[in-house]
Write a protein that holds these residues in place. Structure first.
Motif, PDB file in Angstrom:
ATOM      1  N   ASN A 101       0.818  -1.215   0.000  1.00 17.89           N
ATOM      2  CA  ASN A 101       0.000   0.000   0.000  1.00 17.89           C
ATOM      3  C   ASN A 101       0.850   1.262   0.000  1.00 17.89           C
ATOM      4  OD1 ASN A 101      -3.141   0.017   0.321  1.00 17.89           O
ATOM      5  ND2 ASN A 101      -2.487  -1.829   1.410  1.00 17.89           N
ATOM      6  N   THR A 102       2.046   1.181   0.578  1.00 15.17           N
ATOM      7  CA  THR A 102       2.891   2.373   0.694  1.00 15.17           C
ATOM      8  C   THR A 102       3.928   2.498  -0.413  1.00 15.17           C
ATOM      9  OG1 THR A 102       4.463   1.209   2.121  1.00 15.17           O
ATOM     10  CG2 THR A 102       2.662   2.366   3.204  1.00 15.17           C
ATOM     11  N   SER A 103       4.056   1.496  -1.263  1.00 10.94           N
ATOM     12  CA  SER A 103       5.122   1.532  -2.279  1.00 10.94           C
ATOM     13  C   SER A 103       4.623   1.368  -3.704  1.00 10.94           C
ATOM     14  CB  SER A 103       6.158   0.445  -1.992  1.00 10.94           C
ATOM     15  OG  SER A 103       5.557  -0.834  -1.949  1.00 10.94           O
ATOM     16  N   PHE A 104       3.435   0.787  -3.897  1.00  6.13           N
ATOM     17  CA  PHE A 104       2.934   0.508  -5.243  1.00  6.13           C
ATOM     18  C   PHE A 104       1.954   1.598  -5.670  1.00  6.13           C
ATOM     19  CE2 PHE A 104       0.450  -2.754  -8.008  1.00  6.13           C
ATOM     20  CZ  PHE A 104       1.059  -2.256  -9.149  1.00  6.13           C
ATOM     21  N   ALA A 233     -15.508   2.235  11.399  1.00  9.60           N
ATOM     22  CA  ALA A 233     -15.614   3.604  10.897  1.00  9.60           C
ATOM     23  C   ALA A 233     -14.265   4.302  11.067  1.00  9.60           C
ATOM     24  CB  ALA A 233     -16.691   4.354  11.671  1.00  9.60           C
ATOM     25  N   LEU A 234     -14.006   5.287  10.188  1.00 14.52           N
ATOM     26  CA  LEU A 234     -12.695   5.923  10.172  1.00 14.52           C
ATOM     27  C   LEU A 234     -12.453   6.673  11.477  1.00 14.52           C
ATOM     28  CD1 LEU A 234     -12.470   7.223   6.509  1.00 14.52           C
ATOM     29  CD2 LEU A 234     -11.603   5.100   7.503  1.00 14.52           C
ATOM     30  N   LEU A 239      -7.972   4.993  11.619  1.00 18.09           N
ATOM     31  CA  LEU A 239      -7.641   6.290  11.033  1.00 18.09           C
ATOM     32  C   LEU A 239      -6.144   6.549  11.112  1.00 18.09           C
ATOM     33  CD1 LEU A 239      -8.702   8.845   9.718  1.00 18.09           C
ATOM     34  CD2 LEU A 239      -9.038   9.820  11.994  1.00 18.09           C
ATOM     35  N   ALA A 240      -5.535   6.169  12.234  1.00 23.24           N
ATOM     36  CA  ALA A 240      -4.088   6.332  12.380  1.00 23.24           C
ATOM     37  C   ALA A 240      -3.337   5.482  11.361  1.00 23.24           C
ATOM     38  CB  ALA A 240      -3.670   5.951  13.802  1.00 23.24           C
ATOM     39  N   GLU A 241      -3.821   4.243  11.154  1.00 30.44           N
ATOM     40  CA  GLU A 241      -3.177   3.364  10.180  1.00 30.44           C
ATOM     41  C   GLU A 241      -3.263   3.944   8.776  1.00 30.44           C
ATOM     42  OE1 GLU A 241      -3.249  -1.310   8.687  1.00 30.44           O
ATOM     43  OE2 GLU A 241      -4.867  -0.538   9.930  1.00 30.44           O
ATOM     44  N   LEU A 242      -4.445   4.422   8.395  1.00 33.15           N
ATOM     45  CA  LEU A 242      -4.616   5.015   7.067  1.00 33.15           C
ATOM     46  C   LEU A 242      -3.718   6.233   6.901  1.00 33.15           C
ATOM     47  CD1 LEU A 242      -8.500   4.862   6.606  1.00 33.15           C
ATOM     48  CD2 LEU A 242      -6.784   3.341   5.615  1.00 33.15           C
ATOM     49  N   THR A 299      -9.025  -1.812   4.557  1.00 30.31           N
ATOM     50  CA  THR A 299      -7.959  -0.837   4.754  1.00 30.31           C
ATOM     51  C   THR A 299      -7.335  -0.431   3.426  1.00 30.31           C
ATOM     52  OG1 THR A 299      -7.464  -1.734   6.948  1.00 30.31           O
ATOM     53  CG2 THR A 299      -5.750  -0.421   5.894  1.00 30.31           C
ATOM     54  N   SER A 300      -7.135  -1.396   2.544  1.00 37.99           N
ATOM     55  CA  SER A 300      -6.553  -1.090   1.232  1.00 37.99           C
ATOM     56  C   SER A 300      -7.477  -0.192   0.418  1.00 37.99           C
ATOM     57  CB  SER A 300      -6.266  -2.387   0.465  1.00 37.99           C
ATOM     58  OG  SER A 300      -5.294  -3.155   1.127  1.00 37.99           O
TER      59      SER A 300
END
Length: 326
Positions: A101-104, A233-234, A239-242, A299-300
């Motif tokens: 999620n953070t590199s592609f 819910a966000l 929310l911290a993870e996103l 999450t994705s």
């Protein structure tokens, strides 16, 4: 208004149109799948092939660009992978999905149309997008192997074989390699075939963006209704993870790319294009992989949606920074 907002608004506008059409159910339910398959198997390979075939091989082999962009992706991926394992020990599948999620980034579906509009008439825009897309496919293959190995029910296949299969079956890789081969051999395509490939390739951007809007709308609806892995819910930890995932994707990766490209002597348009490509939101393909293995599905999907919205702020700021550097 910053110049980059014009192509960005065009890109997001097509996505929003796809989302609206999906929401109103004006097209058959599987339209997004058909469009995605058309773009993935036909249109993108065509535009990659023709763009690379018509570019001198010396221009394609931008080793500084390839190394700098690739290293930034790898550093981002493995940093998040190990941080995730520290936060959730032993869960390598989740770590791989977070890292992906953070590199592609969406270097194909969003990157190609964005660079075409930002750098009109420059063949280097397609070359940069093609290189970034190939490196992203390699990163995707690494994540695929990680998720496969973390699945206790998966058949034991050698990791290199899994990665090889993921690459040789990828039509974008095939189209790109054919284009590079034609460029290296200096073999011109017949005029009729070249025109056909160009016309087909020109449909890739609008179709891809329209399909992304439809996919995200369906993903949001599905996760809120029935997704067993869907996040709450966000708020709170989700929310911290996103926020962290998008911080790595939209800030850390482009910052690393900028530093590494400069250290490797990349300047001018290629420097700007590399950093902008690194700063794109997570690709929709990550959601499809998450859905396939039922790992971080919600999450994705939320990371892609939030990241796409945040680029309205991050990309203009980044564009301003790059213009002051050059």
């Amino acid at each position: 208004m910053p110049a980059i907002l014009t192509p960005l608004l065009a890109v997001v506008g097509i996505m929003l149109l796809g989302a609206l059409i999906q929401k109103l159910r004006l097209l058959p339910p599987d339209t997004d799948q058909v469009l995605n398959q058309y773009v993935y198997y036909v249109a993108f390979p065509a535009i990659m092939l023709i763009a690379l075939a018509q570019t001198p091989i010396t221009e394609i082999l931008q080793w500084g660009f390839i190394l700098g962009y690739g290293l930034a992706m790898l550093i981002t991926y493995f940093s998040v992978f190990w941080l995730s394992l520290w936060a959730d020990p032993g869960d390598k599948a989740i770590a791989a999905m977070r890292a992906l999620n953070t590199s592609f980034g969406n270097t194909a579906f969003i990157g190609i149309p964005l660079l075409i509009i930002l750098f009109p008439g420059q063949q280097s825009a397609l070359v940069a997008a093609a290189i970034a897309s190939l490196l992203s496919v390699l990163m995707f293959a690494v994540a695929l192997v990680s998720v496969e190995l973390a699945n206790p029910k998966a058949k034991l296949v050698h990791p290199l074989m899994t990665m090889f299969n993921a690459l040789v079956r990828n039509p974008i890789v095939i189209g790109s390699l054919l284009g590079v081969a034609l460029s290296a051999l200096a073999l011109p395509l017949p005029a009729g075939l070249a025109l056909m490939l160009q016309q087909i390739g020109n449909t890739s951007s609008p179709c891809a963006l329209f399909a992304i809007g439809m996919v995200l709308t369906k993903a949001m609806g599905r996760e809120t209704r029935e997704g067993p892995e869907a996040p709450p819910a966000l708020g709170g930890r989700n929310l911290a993870e996103l926020g962290l995932l998008n911080l790595f994707k939209l800030v850390l990766q482009p910052a690393l790319t900028l530093v590494l490209l400069q250290l490797l002597g990349v300047t001018g348009a290629y420097l700007s294009m590399g950093v902008l490509l690194a700063a794109l939101p997570t690709a929709a393909s990550v959601y499809l992989l998450a859905q396939r293995y039922q790992v971080l599905v919600g999450t994705s999907a939320n990371t892609i949606l939030l990241g796409t919205l945040l680029t309205f702020i991050s990309l203009p700021l980044l564009d301003y920074l790059l213009k002051n550097l050059n």
